[in-house]
Design an enzyme around this catalytic site. Structure first.
Site, mmCIF file in Angstrom:
data_model
loop_
_atom_site.group_PDB
_atom_site.id
_atom_site.type_symbol
_atom_site.label_atom_id
_atom_site.label_comp_id
_atom_site.label_asym_id
_atom_site.label_seq_id
_atom_site.Cartn_x
_atom_site.Cartn_y
_atom_site.Cartn_z
ATOM 1 C CG HIS A 14 30.540 -84.936 -7.442
ATOM 2 N ND1 HIS A 14 30.480 -84.817 -8.871
ATOM 3 C CD2 HIS A 14 31.403 -86.183 -7.268
ATOM 4 C CE1 HIS A 14 31.559 -86.066 -9.470
ATOM 5 N NE2 HIS A 14 31.762 -86.660 -8.548
ATOM 6 C CD GLU A 41 33.555 -87.415 -4.684
ATOM 7 O OE1 GLU A 41 34.127 -88.713 -5.037
ATOM 8 O OE2 GLU A 41 33.426 -86.413 -4.972
ATOM 9 C CG ASP A 43 37.747 -87.663 -6.886
ATOM 10 O OD1 ASP A 43 37.189 -88.630 -6.863
ATOM 11 O OD2 ASP A 43 37.391 -86.589 -7.303
ATOM 12 C CG HIS A 56 38.300 -87.276 -11.136
ATOM 13 N ND1 HIS A 56 38.488 -87.510 -12.397
ATOM 14 C CD2 HIS A 56 37.337 -87.883 -10.568
ATOM 15 C CE1 HIS A 56 37.455 -88.317 -12.678
ATOM 16 N NE2 HIS A 56 37.034 -88.758 -11.621
ATOM 17 C CD GLU A 116 36.125 -92.195 -6.418
ATOM 18 O OE1 GLU A 116 36.699 -92.858 -7.476
ATOM 19 O OE2 GLU A 116 35.243 -91.083 -6.857
#
Length: 252
Positions: A14, A41, A43, A56, A116
């Site tokens: 993450h 992952e 952002d 993020h 994301e």
């Protein structure tokens, strides 16, 4: 009915190794890789001049030396920020990475990526999805394992479908709101990524019955990981890369 092929590793780090190192930086990716992770992952937003970059929050204060909206500066200004000192002196001077630099790192090492889409507003969601998807399609052109594009905003996924229809998409959910499965199917998603307590045998079964993969975020507890693995989930996104890890090192 057999599920489509799924090219992504089960365990996904993450925001890189986003609790052990400054989240969404190359330093975090390198540390996650050092713990054996082969999927990450992150952002992604757009700078004011349209460059996809990693952060993020909607604002800069928490994770950088900047102030104000993360999308109001051009890439030249963003690239000069310090995105490491907030996490500790050892990370001082670590810059925010562009998607281009993350792509090079992942492709060089054979790593998988879940991007994301993080638009600054509902109004910007479709345009953000379209632009980031188009950039990702160019960066991963000809690669057998493209990035998985995910978002909580259906409009961003609709934009991603317009910008790069062949890239795989996933709907992110923090609740199983009415019509969630229909939304994922209507958007042509290949997966749904749920807040981990939402997944049970029924929800995983519904996804698999519809030939969609089931992923969970953010799984940091070993007992919860065992529960989800018993349900047959297809991916677990975790901060605990030092608890759930294995594998060799990487090349920078």
């Amino acid at each position: 009915m057999a599920l489509p092929d799924w090219p992504y590793p089960l365990w996904i780090a993450h925001r890189g190794a986003g609790t052990l190192a400054p989240e969404n930086t190359l330093a975090a990716f390198r540390l996650g890789a050092a713990h054996g992770y082969r999927a990450f992952e992150c952002d992604v937003k757009l700078s004011a001049d349209g460059v996809p970059f990693l952060i993020h929050d909607a604002t800069l204060e928490r994770t950088t030396s900047g102030r104000g909206s993360a999308c109001d500066l051009d890439w030249g200004a963003l690239s000069r920020l310090d995105a490491g000192s907030w996490h500790g002196r050892a990370w001082a001077g670590e810059p925010p990475p562009s998607l281009d630099s993350i792509a090079r790192f992942c492709l060089r090492n054979g790593f998988a990526l879940n991007i994301e889409l993080k638009p600054p507003s509902a109004e910007a969601a479709k345009a953000t999805g379209r632009a980031v998807a188009a950039a990702a399609a160019t960066l991963w052109s000809g690669e057998a394992r493209p990035p998985l594009l995910s978002s909580f905003r259906p409009e961003a996924l609709a934009g991603a479908r317009e910008g790069a229809p062949d890239l795989p998409r996933a709907l992110l959910l923090d609740e199983l709101r009415p019509g969630w499965l229909d939304t994922a199917l209507d958007l042509g998603c290949v997966a749904v990524v749920c807040h981990h307590p939402l997944l049970d045998a029924a929800s995983v079964g519904r996804l698999h019955d519809n030939r969609l993969r089931a992923l969970a975020y953010t799984v940091n507890d070993p007992a919860e990981a065992r529960r989800l693995l018993g349900l047959g989930v297809d991916g677990l996104i975790t901060d605990a890369v030092d608890r759930f890890s294995a594998g060799p090192g990487v090349r920078d």
